[in-house]
Design an enzyme around this catalytic site. Sequence first.
Site, PDB file in Angstrom:
ATOM      1  N   HIS A  89       6.966   5.569  -1.513  1.00 14.36           N
ATOM      2  CA  HIS A  89       6.290   4.752  -2.515  1.00 14.36           C
ATOM      3  C   HIS A  89       4.775   4.963  -2.496  1.00 14.36           C
ATOM      4  CE1 HIS A  89       5.951   1.609   0.777  1.00 14.36           C
ATOM      5  NE2 HIS A  89       4.800   1.385   0.166  1.00 14.36           N
ATOM      6  N   ASP A 225      12.310   5.859   2.988  1.00 14.26           N
ATOM      7  CA  ASP A 225      11.027   5.727   2.288  1.00 14.26           C
ATOM      8  C   ASP A 225       9.969   6.619   2.940  1.00 14.26           C
ATOM      9  OD1 ASP A 225       8.881   4.929   0.780  1.00 14.26           O
ATOM     10  OD2 ASP A 225       9.193   2.786   1.058  1.00 14.26           O
ATOM     11  N   SER A 653       1.680   0.486   4.792  1.00 10.92           N
ATOM     12  CA  SER A 653       2.711   1.388   4.276  1.00 10.92           C
ATOM     13  C   SER A 653       2.384   2.813   4.700  1.00 10.92           C
ATOM     14  CB  SER A 653       2.771   1.302   2.749  1.00 10.92           C
ATOM     15  OG  SER A 653       3.269   0.065   2.328  1.00 10.92           O
TER      16      SER A 653
END
Length: 740
Positions: A89, A225, A653
Amino acid sequence: MLHSRSTLVPIFTVLTFLTAQTASAHEGMWVPTLLKAIEGDMRTEGLQISAEDIYSINNGSLKDAVALFGSGCTADVVSTQGLILTNHHCGRSSIQNNSTLEHNYLRDGFMAATLADELPNAGLSVTFMVRIEDVSQRINALLNSGMGEEERYAVAKREGAAIIAEALEGNKFDAVVRPFNYGNSWFLIVSETFRDIRLVAAPPEGIGEFGGNADNWMWPRQTGDFSVFRIYASPENLPAEYAAENKPFTPRRSIAIDMGGAQAGEFAMIYGFPGTTQYYIPSYGVEQVMSMSDPLRIAMRGASLNVITAAMNADAATKIQYYSKRGSIANGWKKWQGELQGLTALGTVAKKQAEEAEFLRRATGMPEYAGILPRLEKLYAEQAPYAQARDLFSEFIYNGAYLPRFAAGFSKLIEGRDTISKAVAEAEVKRLRASASAFFKNYNATVDHDVFAAQLPLVLEYQSSLLATPALQAVQTKFNGNAQRYADDLFARSVFTDSLKLFRLLDHYSKKSAKKMAQDPAYQLGNSASTTYTDKIRPRYNAISDSLDAALRTWSKGLITLFPEKTWWPDANLTLRVSYGKVEGTFPQDGLAYLPFTTLDGVMAKYVPNDPEFNVPQKLIDLYNAKDYGPYATDGEMRTCFLSSLHTTGGNSGSPVFNGKGELIGINFDRTWESTMSDIQFDPAICRNISVDIKYVLFVIDKFLGGKRLVDEMELVGMDGEKVDGADGAPHVIELPLHR
C-alpha cells in the site's frame, strides 16, 4: 526548515523518567539517540544487540538500513545493492502509475527480470537519517516566557538556520531543526535523500491487498502487504536524479533476514517513521476528536467510498485509475471508526478528566501551572468551529471530487490575466498543460460527479454560516436547495471535465479564454472554497493553534514533572523512532482470543472466486495444493502474518520488525481494530501491530513471482546464526564515508 507543530519530550525529562516505567513497558516510540538509557530494559525483554548497533553516528548501524519512503512510509534495505522492502500500500501509487490495461501490475503483479527492467518512478524519494542531535539548550537559551508565539518562532527559526548551516558545512546532506513537545525541546536532523527509486517487484492485488477493506485493521489477517524497490545513485554512489548511467546504491548497512521465523513470545523491535500521536492532549481535545472530527471525516469518506468502490468493481480501467485513492480514503474511514469505539471502550475522556483532577491537586502552590486547564478548555472551544471547517475543506476539496481543486489550480493564469506578462503567461500555460495531461490519465468525470453529488449534502449540513463557501449559496438561490441539480449543472457546464475543450483553450490562450475559465462553475467553486479557507479559516485556526501549542507546552511539561511514576515518551512526528515488545497475541474482548500467527490456510478459507477483496491468484492456489513452499515454511506451515505488542501508527507502514539479534522477521503494515485508538491512548494488554511474515514475502518473491535473483541478493540467516542457501554471502555491514 522549521516545523512548528511537531513534538518530543525534552531530553532531560526522558532520561529522568525512562527508568520509572510501569506495566506499560511496551508503550512508547523512542528517539534512537536515547536508547542507551533504556538499553537495560530492552535487554531484559530479549534484545541481544547493543544500542550502538541500533543507532550509531560513526559506524554502520541499523539506522542506516531504515529509510523514509516517499513522504509517509518506511522502507527497509535488504541487500548491498540498494534493494528495499516496503508495504504494497506504500508502493501502490507507483505500481498504479506504471500500470495500464495491457500491463496491469496491480491485478497481475510485477517482477523485473533484470536490472534493466526495473521501472523508474518520478517524484518518489527515499531519505536516510544521517544523525539526530539535541539542540534544545542552544535554542531555549534565546527564548523566554514573555515572548509571543510569533516572536518565539522567529527567534527559533533564525537560530535553527544557523545550526543548519553549521551542520551542512563541508557535506551534501540536508538538514532541519524541528521543535518537539510543543517547543519544549529542539532537535537537529541531518538526512540524505535519494530520488532515483525504481520498482522491482510487487505481488498481485490478490496477495498484496488480499482482504481489501473488509480485512483492513482486522485480525486474523493474511495480506502479503509488501512491494520491492531499488535505490539508484550516481556512479560515485551519491544521490542523483534518474539517469541511465546511475547504478544500484551501495548502502552503509543492509538487514539480515532470519530464516528461523518469528517465534511466539520472542523479543520484537520496530524501527521507522511514525507520523502523528496525541499522547498529551487533555480531555477537551479527546472530546473534540470523538464528537466532531472523527464523525465528520467518517461521513464524508463513507459517501465517496461507496461511489468509488462500486465504480471500480464495475470497470477495470476505473479500478486502475482509482486504486490508490480508494485505498487512502478507506484506510482513514475505517481507522477512525475503530478509534471512536476504542476511546469509548477505554473511557479515555473520563481517564483524562481524572488525570486532570489529580494534576490540579499535585500542582497546588505551583503558579506556573495555575489556570492552565481553564485556558486549554477555552482554546479548544474557540478552535472547534475552525477545526471543523478545516476538516470539511480537506475532505471535500482534497479528498473528495477531483474537479474543484483541479480547476482552482488555474487561478494564477485566470486571476492574473490582466497583470502577468506574456512570458509568464506562456510559462504558466505550459505548466498547466503538462499538469492537466497527468490529471486526465486518472480522471473519470462520471465517478467524480457522483462523488461530488454524494458529499455535497454533507457539506451543506456541516458547514457553519460564518465559514461557508460563498459559491455554494447557489444551491439555495439558483437550485432551490437541490444539491443534485447543482452538481449536475456544474459538471455539465465545466470545461475542466473535458480534456479536449480545456486543451483547446490552453493551446489558443488569450485574455478572452482566461475570462471564460473565470466564469466556469467548477473554477468558481474551487476558487471560492480555497479563498474562504485561506482568508477566513486557516489564519484563525493557526492563531488559535499557536496559543494552544503554548498552553500544551506548559501542560505537557507539567504532566512530566508532576507524574514521575508514569512512562513519558515522545509524541510521533515522522522522525526516526524505535518501539519494542514481543511477538504475541491478545484477548481484546471477553471470550475472544487473537493467536499470534496466521497461515496460507486462512487465505484459502477466505477465498471467494472473482470477489474483488477475497480472490486468490490461481498460481498461489496451485502452490498451496502442492505444499510447494520451498525453504520458507515454518513447521510445515506457510505463515502469512503475525502480531506483536509494538506501538505503531501511520508512517510505520513498511517498517522493519526485528528479533533480538537485529534480524528481520517481518514488515509492519497495520494495527488491529481494537488498537486504532493508540494514537491517543495505548493499552498494552490489547494493542497489537500486524506484520507480514518475512518468510511469506520471500516465498511470494521466489516461488510465485519467480524472483529468486532478488532472494539471492539478500543475507539469509538460519536459526543457528549461519548463512543459509540462497544468500550471496556478502557482509551486510559496509563501511562507507559518512561525509559526502
